[in-house]
Design a protein around this motif. Sequence first.
Motif, PDB file in Angstrom:
ATOM      1  N   GLY A 143      76.659   4.132   6.861  1.00 24.97           N
ATOM      2  CA  GLY A 143      77.557   4.157   5.722  1.00 24.97           C
ATOM      3  C   GLY A 143      78.813   4.968   5.918  1.00 24.97           C
ATOM      4  O   GLY A 143      78.886   5.840   6.779  1.00 24.97           O
ATOM      5  N   ASP A 144      79.773   4.672   5.054  1.00 21.28           N
ATOM      6  CA  ASP A 144      80.983   5.466   4.967  1.00 21.28           C
ATOM      7  C   ASP A 144      80.827   6.437   3.792  1.00 21.28           C
ATOM      8  O   ASP A 144      79.764   6.504   3.162  1.00 21.28           O
ATOM      9  CB  ASP A 144      82.221   4.576   4.832  1.00 21.28           C
ATOM     10  N   ALA A 145      81.881   7.160   3.487  1.00 18.32           N
ATOM     11  CA  ALA A 145      81.799   8.164   2.419  1.00 18.32           C
ATOM     12  C   ALA A 145      81.424   7.542   1.078  1.00 18.32           C
ATOM     13  O   ALA A 145      80.669   8.144   0.308  1.00 18.32           O
ATOM     14  CB  ALA A 145      83.126   8.910   2.313  1.00 18.32           C
ATOM     15  N   SER A 146      81.905   6.317   0.802  1.00 21.52           N
ATOM     16  CA  SER A 146      81.595   5.706  -0.495  1.00 21.52           C
ATOM     17  C   SER A 146      80.106   5.431  -0.659  1.00 21.52           C
ATOM     18  O   SER A 146      79.570   5.534  -1.767  1.00 21.52           O
ATOM     19  CB  SER A 146      82.401   4.417  -0.694  1.00 21.52           C
ATOM     20  N   VAL A 147      79.438   5.100   0.431  1.00 24.73           N
ATOM     21  CA  VAL A 147      77.995   4.854   0.366  1.00 24.73           C
ATOM     22  C   VAL A 147      77.262   6.127  -0.051  1.00 24.73           C
ATOM     23  O   VAL A 147      76.428   6.121  -0.966  1.00 24.73           O
ATOM     24  CB  VAL A 147      77.450   4.350   1.720  1.00 24.73           C
ATOM     25  N   PHE A 148      77.582   7.235   0.617  1.00 23.47           N
ATOM     26  CA  PHE A 148      76.865   8.479   0.340  1.00 23.47           C
ATOM     27  C   PHE A 148      77.234   9.049  -1.023  1.00 23.47           C
ATOM     28  O   PHE A 148      76.394   9.633  -1.712  1.00 23.47           O
ATOM     29  CB  PHE A 148      77.083   9.469   1.480  1.00 23.47           C
ATOM     30  N   ALA A 149      78.475   8.857  -1.442  1.00 23.75           N
ATOM     31  CA  ALA A 149      78.875   9.294  -2.780  1.00 23.75           C
ATOM     32  C   ALA A 149      78.136   8.498  -3.847  1.00 23.75           C
ATOM     33  O   ALA A 149      77.575   9.066  -4.794  1.00 23.75           O
ATOM     34  CB  ALA A 149      80.383   9.146  -2.942  1.00 23.75           C
ATOM     35  N   GLU A 177      78.294  -1.502  -8.399  1.00 21.82           N
ATOM     36  CA  GLU A 177      79.236  -2.305  -7.609  1.00 21.82           C
ATOM     37  C   GLU A 177      79.130  -1.996  -6.116  1.00 21.82           C
ATOM     38  O   GLU A 177      79.128  -2.901  -5.285  1.00 21.82           O
ATOM     39  CB  GLU A 177      80.658  -2.025  -8.101  1.00 21.82           C
ATOM     40  N   ARG A 178      79.000  -0.709  -5.772  1.00 18.70           N
ATOM     41  CA  ARG A 178      78.986  -0.323  -4.357  1.00 18.70           C
ATOM     42  C   ARG A 178      77.630  -0.532  -3.689  1.00 18.70           C
ATOM     43  O   ARG A 178      77.543  -0.993  -2.559  1.00 18.70           O
ATOM     44  CB  ARG A 178      79.400   1.153  -4.210  1.00 18.70           C
ATOM     45  N   LEU A 179      76.560  -0.151  -4.364  1.00 15.24           N
ATOM     46  CA  LEU A 179      75.238  -0.134  -3.715  1.00 15.24           C
ATOM     47  C   LEU A 179      74.395  -1.379  -3.952  1.00 15.24           C
ATOM     48  O   LEU A 179      73.450  -1.636  -3.197  1.00 15.24           O
ATOM     49  CB  LEU A 179      74.435   1.088  -4.182  1.00 15.24           C
ATOM     50  N   PHE A 180      74.694  -2.123  -4.993  1.00 16.19           N
ATOM     51  CA  PHE A 180      73.870  -3.276  -5.352  1.00 16.19           C
ATOM     52  C   PHE A 180      74.752  -4.506  -5.558  1.00 16.19           C
ATOM     53  O   PHE A 180      74.899  -5.005  -6.686  1.00 16.19           O
ATOM     54  CB  PHE A 180      73.053  -2.968  -6.612  1.00 16.19           C
ATOM     55  N   ASP A 218      60.027  -3.052  -5.737  1.00 15.65           N
ATOM     56  CA  ASP A 218      60.460  -2.796  -4.364  1.00 15.65           C
ATOM     57  C   ASP A 218      61.980  -2.952  -4.343  1.00 15.65           C
ATOM     58  O   ASP A 218      62.486  -4.048  -4.572  1.00 15.65           O
ATOM     59  CB  ASP A 218      59.797  -3.782  -3.401  1.00 15.65           C
ATOM     60  N   TRP A 219      62.679  -1.882  -4.104  1.00 20.61           N
ATOM     61  CA  TRP A 219      64.133  -1.951  -4.151  1.00 20.61           C
ATOM     62  C   TRP A 219      64.732  -1.008  -3.121  1.00 20.61           C
ATOM     63  O   TRP A 219      64.084  -0.086  -2.651  1.00 20.61           O
ATOM     64  CB  TRP A 219      64.650  -1.612  -5.552  1.00 20.61           C
ATOM     65  N   ARG A 220      65.965  -1.272  -2.791  1.00 23.44           N
ATOM     66  CA  ARG A 220      66.754  -0.378  -1.945  1.00 23.44           C
ATOM     67  C   ARG A 220      68.224  -0.707  -2.156  1.00 23.44           C
ATOM     68  O   ARG A 220      68.569  -1.802  -2.579  1.00 23.44           O
ATOM     69  CB  ARG A 220      66.369  -0.508  -0.480  1.00 23.44           C
ATOM     70  N   TRP A 221      69.068   0.249  -1.867  1.00 20.59           N
ATOM     71  CA  TRP A 221      70.488   0.005  -2.008  1.00 20.59           C
ATOM     72  C   TRP A 221      71.084  -0.444  -0.685  1.00 20.59           C
ATOM     73  O   TRP A 221      70.471  -0.306   0.363  1.00 20.59           O
ATOM     74  CB  TRP A 221      71.234   1.209  -2.570  1.00 20.59           C
ATOM     75  N   TYR A 222      72.276  -1.029  -0.772  1.00 25.40           N
ATOM     76  CA  TYR A 222      72.979  -1.553   0.397  1.00 25.40           C
ATOM     77  C   TYR A 222      73.813  -0.424   1.003  1.00 25.40           C
ATOM     78  O   TYR A 222      74.734   0.078   0.366  1.00 25.40           O
ATOM     79  CB  TYR A 222      73.860  -2.727  -0.021  1.00 25.40           C
ATOM     80  N   GLY A 223      73.501  -0.050   2.244  1.00 22.12           N
ATOM     81  CA  GLY A 223      74.120   1.113   2.840  1.00 22.12           C
ATOM     82  C   GLY A 223      75.154   0.887   3.907  1.00 22.12           C
ATOM     83  O   GLY A 223      75.726   1.839   4.427  1.00 22.12           O
ATOM     84  N   ASP A 224      75.415  -0.344   4.265  1.00 21.70           N
ATOM     85  CA  ASP A 224      76.423  -0.602   5.295  1.00 21.70           C
ATOM     86  C   ASP A 224      77.829  -0.578   4.699  1.00 21.70           C
ATOM     87  O   ASP A 224      78.015  -0.773   3.500  1.00 21.70           O
ATOM     88  CB  ASP A 224      76.175  -1.943   5.987  1.00 21.70           C
ATOM     89  N   VAL A 225      78.797  -0.386   5.567  1.00 24.46           N
ATOM     90  CA  VAL A 225      80.192  -0.413   5.153  1.00 24.46           C
ATOM     91  C   VAL A 225      80.548  -1.821   4.710  1.00 24.46           C
ATOM     92  O   VAL A 225      80.142  -2.794   5.350  1.00 24.46           O
ATOM     93  CB  VAL A 225      81.097   0.035   6.329  1.00 24.46           C
ATOM     94  N   ARG A 226      81.281  -1.940   3.609  1.00 26.17           N
ATOM     95  CA  ARG A 226      81.749  -3.255   3.144  1.00 26.17           C
ATOM     96  C   ARG A 226      83.256  -3.212   3.009  1.00 26.17           C
ATOM     97  O   ARG A 226      83.849  -2.239   2.759  1.00 26.17           O
ATOM     98  CB  ARG A 226      81.196  -3.612   1.763  1.00 26.17           C
TER      99      ARG A 226
END
Length: 192
Positions: free
Chosen positions: A111-117, A151-154, A184-192
Amino acid sequence: MTHAWEDLVSAAAQDGAALLEKCAGDWSLPAGELTWSSLETVDHLSQAVVGYAALLVARPTDRYIALRIAMDPSAPADQIAESVRVGGTLLAQTLRVTDTEARAFHPWGTGDASVFAAAAVLELLVHSRDIAQGFGIEASLDDELCAPVVERLFPAAPAGHRPSDTLLWCAGRTALPGLPRRTDWRWYGDVR
């Protein structure tokens, strides 16, 4: 839409801490519907938020960092809340100085900063709510904080619902009309 992620993290930390200040009592009780105790949940929350800042500083490509923090089990609610504010401030300050090309490892994506934020805002809002529920305190989430996280993670989240309801559905906390609660869930962590 562009978001000042450091401001969103700061606001979520303030909201979460304000909620946790109300949670006086036995922190060994479960955090809402979680199997974790309230203390285990706030440990996880704090570790995640500080850990996201540390990942953006260290920028490992294939692992977590070795840093671990833990909440003092004898701390009263106001000091636990203070610790959550401190973690949010550390991440917000890190976001202010992190360049846009920075990348770091997470099992759910590089991830980039937006993912971790966004992940930190999710942790702060949802887990503070979990803990409050364990203490019998109902809490609603701020739609303005939830919308950019969804918007960012899902990116495949269903449209047409309040952002707070959508975030809680994405995080497996509730059902939405016509959509059962996720188990069962998870967020999207790659750069978009």
